[in-house]
Design an enzyme around this catalytic site. Structure first.
Site, PDB file in Angstrom:
ATOM      1  N   ASP A  23      81.156  40.627  33.910  1.00  0.00           N
ATOM      2  CA  ASP A  23      80.725  42.032  33.789  1.00  0.00           C
ATOM      3  C   ASP A  23      81.776  42.986  34.355  1.00  0.00           C
ATOM      4  OD1 ASP A  23      80.200  40.907  36.318  1.00  0.00           O
ATOM      5  OD2 ASP A  23      78.957  42.634  36.839  1.00  0.00           O
ATOM      6  N   GLU A  24      81.676  44.212  33.925  1.00  0.00           N
ATOM      7  CA  GLU A  24      82.400  45.332  34.541  1.00  0.00           C
ATOM      8  C   GLU A  24      83.880  45.060  34.783  1.00  0.00           C
ATOM      9  OE1 GLU A  24      79.046  47.631  37.103  1.00  0.00           O
ATOM     10  OE2 GLU A  24      79.862  45.841  38.073  1.00  0.00           O
ATOM     11  N   VAL A  25      84.614  44.681  33.742  1.00  0.00           N
ATOM     12  CA  VAL A  25      86.051  44.469  33.901  1.00  0.00           C
ATOM     13  C   VAL A  25      86.770  45.809  33.719  1.00  0.00           C
ATOM     14  CG1 VAL A  25      88.064  43.214  33.075  1.00  0.00           C
ATOM     15  CG2 VAL A  25      85.795  42.134  33.023  1.00  0.00           C
TER      16      VAL A  25
END
EC number: 3.2.1.52
Lengths: 542, 542
Positions: free
Chosen positions: B338-340
């Site tokens: 997630d959330e790269v």
């Protein structure tokens, strides 16, 4: 993200160098707990990089030769032991060691009470002088205060100056402090009616209060939901009005213990017995105390506020508050007076008749004032002062000059402060500090940013603002969650009420507060985290 | 406000009669704790007013003669003792008494495992059958389940049926229950990176999970802020990446203990090692693992996500996940994804060159997918299944058929469920249950009202929703406040995931949950109050 303390011989010099405050990522906050972190920040502070070591084998806290207090002052003796333990934890004080004391050691803190009466057996009051001077230098540190109350504040500050170095050894830097509170009334309100708070929860929070230099425990002890105060005069109040007559009450000895535990920490205990509203639980024990509500022309079986038209109500109050005035030593009692619901009074034909007789028309706030006026006179006769919620002032009740009006409504708060002080009454502020209203994130910053004197008024008016209170109402808290919810959020209020008006740097506050909360945790208080990070000594309870 | 239990031999008959739910004043909730209060509510439930007494001197939990499990099944033997203690507390089990047993006594609960392999030494899995039948009648109660996992759920239910009567004696009513979970995956996510969670906090919450029939501990064990997992293959990860290499790590034996403690309670432990983002703490121990960020043409000294262009990154992951696949017995590992943040990759000239070589243009989500694809193949080679956050699916990464996609974004949640299940993947929902977002009041009601299958899709698609998770991210919680913040708010999620879809009456839920939280408190879990009131046995910790 590790950086060394920058000591500078400057006013307000403190560590301001680690952590990112506002980002999502605070980074690896390593080994931060060894830095000094005074909370609340003293009024005048000078420190240098010269450090002394403290050994549990040789260091001691003693009465200065010149002090008016001595070993018979058990308040101080207790405080010496408490602060020794805070500083050295489980390390036992060895027998007086013959070990060589090194030049770089601090061997003692001398506590010097300067006034002829140290007040060892007294109680703190609104007039108490809490100022102190602290000088840390070799071979002795000296704490000077007019009386024990200032000494208690200074002991807390001294203990906060002590930090663990790289080797885990306690150090303290050469320091000079001259300190006093900005406001005289710095309170915490706890509510033991919505949920019963076991004695040890109250005592733990009194300890935390002392760590934050709070000096008033506003004990909202009873309310609609339960009546845990065990009255000697009217035992049926708690027998019938408590959640449970044995397990959910405060016995006279419990109350005494709270008062003494608080006194030992320089904390006043102001009980609140809120009338005429918020009294449902009183009605179970005292027949005819509450107003019977009507549904049309018949009683509905439910009850409203205290019945203001019966003499018996006032006779009860006179006896009850006579007891309260003797049980609680403080000069003030909080009489409540907030949120009176007029619907029940309006429904009751006898009340209607009384209104007509008195010429009140349909203005039930006049009836409310009628009740409160008589109650205030009753309490004044016990020689106590009183505090009231703002509605009592708003309704034009005639108040004694020394009445403290508590401003709790967020709406038009500045205007209220202006009006109350304009009328010459002292006031305390709690409106911005209702800590039961929780939200996601760092809400302590909101509490911290409040400036209590930020209202239109003369200097004389500003002087009438004597302090404030952080209120943790009890609807959603009990023994399971109260303490972490209160701390360190209430600490923000503590600094606002103690430190100079100019102390407003939120980043600096964050850095100190992170460490202050770890210090509370180390001392056994489950104070919750401000944001990501860790304490060297994590909470050992569950 | 006291009313008697209304027992009726009806499906879902439970107490629904005390307290006001929505008003500001709940009144004197007296003596409510003696009523039965099942949580989560069983699928089929019949009860009558016939009550039996349970004596700690004679009552016992035993293996049924017909059971495939016996005294060598230590999982059950432990559970028998645990539930005996929950029911009788400090009362010691006397030596086998010769005391007359009365007709109205319930003398035993027989536990009957019906399948040939009771799975005493196994681990629960996504396919585990947790169903059970419970019949309470004189002189014995019988709990029937295919295996130990169903028996654990039935033991919890049995213990919840037991209530204290007016004299403090344990009673249980004649009851028939047939029960099974609506969803197979019922999880709690805890985050031990933003704050380190001492082992005993994790264990206490596993206990609370079992009381609520949760069966998955999603252990978000590492993240940007710290790396407390002590790796045998790469000890430098925690040596350099943990808050402290000794006091703030999980040793191999700590991890084993968590897994075993969870297994004894029928709880799967799914570790999450989130990459390529959320990996700042990994970079301290593993050289060149993270992408160096650039400021113009020079390295800025900061680092971004895992470097996806180096073979060494994949070699490291292969070795690391080989260890993880052996340390954690569950068939699934959560791989995050997630959330790269693409900014660092964009700044790096080598990454830019690689993008060109691969023909990715400027679409960095293709680079992300490139990394994730290789990682998934690495993990697949260890014979483990994997879970991922929704972005991995959204970016079009090719996933194994048995992948579980976790939907966590509140925005367009229904659409996402539709897409994920439309593509044939199993999914779990956590978006509505981010319990770190606190607010004033009874937010459990919001969690309770969620219907996970309320999205457009075929029956086949709905079947792919295998459950959900309550997530308590760690930014604002640690040992001081985690447990009361999680319970009983997570209990709302527990009932949604276990009970029938039709169980939605919020007033009924309130009444049961009030008592369920008091039961947790009695068992030592500091579960916070829902609203005003009290527990017969208040929390005994601080």
């Amino acid at each position: 993200m590790y950086c060394l303390l920058k000591f500078a011989p400057l006013f307000l010099a403190v560590s301001v160098c680690h952590g990112w405050l506002f980002g999502d990522f605070v980074g690896k906050q390593k080994e931060l707990n060894g830095e000094i972190s005074l909370w609340p920040l003293p009024q005048k502070f000078q420190s240098s990089a010269v450090a002394f070591k403290l050994s549990p084998a040789s260091f001691q806290i003693v009465h200065a030769k010149e002090s008016s207090a001595g070993p018979s002052c058990s308040l101080l003796e207790n405080a010496f032991r408490r602060y020794f333990e805070y500083m050295f934890g489980d390390l036992k004080k060895h027998e007086k060691s013959r070990k060589k004391v090194f030049d770089s050691d601090l061997v003692e803190l001398k506590v010097w009470i300067t006034s002829t009466d140290p007040e060892c057996d007294g109680f703190p009051s609104l007039q108490t002088d809490e100022s102190y001077q602290l000088s840390v230098d070799e071979p002795s540190a000296v704490l000077k205060a007019a009386n024990v109350w200032g000494a208690l504040r200074g002991l807390e500050t001294f203990s906060q100056l002590v930090y663990e170095d790289y080797y885990g050894v306690n150090n303290i830097n050469k320091t000079d402090i001259s300190d006093f509170p900005r406001f005289a009334h710095r309170g915490i309100l706890l509510d033991s009616s919505r949920h019963f708070l076991p004695l040890k929860v109250i005592l733990a929070n009194l300890e935390a209060m002392a760590m934050n230099k709070f000096n008033v425990f506003h004990w909202h002890i009873v309310d609609d939901q339960s009546f845990p105060y065990m009255s000697r005069t009217f035992p049926e109040l708690s027998q019938k009005g408590a959640y449970h007559p044995f397990t959910h009450v405060y016995t006279p000895s419990d109350v005494k213990m709270v008062i003494e535990f608080a006194r030992m920490r320089g904390i006043r205990v102001i009980p609140e017995f809120d009338t005429p509203g918020h009294t449902q639980s009183w009605g179970y024990g005292i027949k005819d105390l509450l107003t019977p509500c009507f549904s049309g022309s018949t009683p509905s079986g439910t009850f409203g506020p205290v019945n203001p038209i019966l003499n018996s109500s006032y006779e009860f109050m006179a006896q009850f508050f006579k007891e309260i005035s003797m049980v609680f030593p403080d000069a003030y009692i909080h009489l409540g007076g907030d949120e009176v619901d007029f619907n029940c009074w309006k429904s009751n034909p006898d009340v209607q008749k009384f209104m007509k007789q008195q010429g009140f028309g349909t203005d039930y706030s006049k009836l409310e004032s009628f009740y409160i006026q008589r109650l205030l006179d009753i309490v004044a006769a016990t020689k106590k002062g009183y505090m009231v919620w703002q509605e009592v002032f708003d309704n034009g009740v005639k108040l004694k000059d020394d009445t403290v009006v508590e401003v709790w409504m967020g709406n038009k708060m500045e205007e209220e402060l202006q009006n109350v002080t304009g009328a010459g009454f002292t006031t305390i502020l709690s409106a911005p500090w209702y800590l039961d209203y929780i939200s996601y994130g760092q809400d302590w910053q909101r509490y911290y940013k409040v400036e209590p004197l930020n209202f239109p008024g003369t200097d004389a008016q500003k002087k009438l603002v004597i302090g404030g209170e952080a209120c943790l109402w009890g609807e959603y808290v009990d023994a399971t969650n109260l303490t972490p919810r209160l701390w360190p959020r209430a600490s923000a209020v503590a600094e606002r009420l103690w430190s100079d008006k100019s102390v407003t740097d939120i980043r600096n506050a964050y850095n100190r507060l992170v460490q202050h909360r770890c210090r509370m945790v180390k001392r056994g208080i489950p104070a919750e985290p401000l944001f990501v990070g860790h304490c060297r000594h994590e909470y050992k309870g569950l």
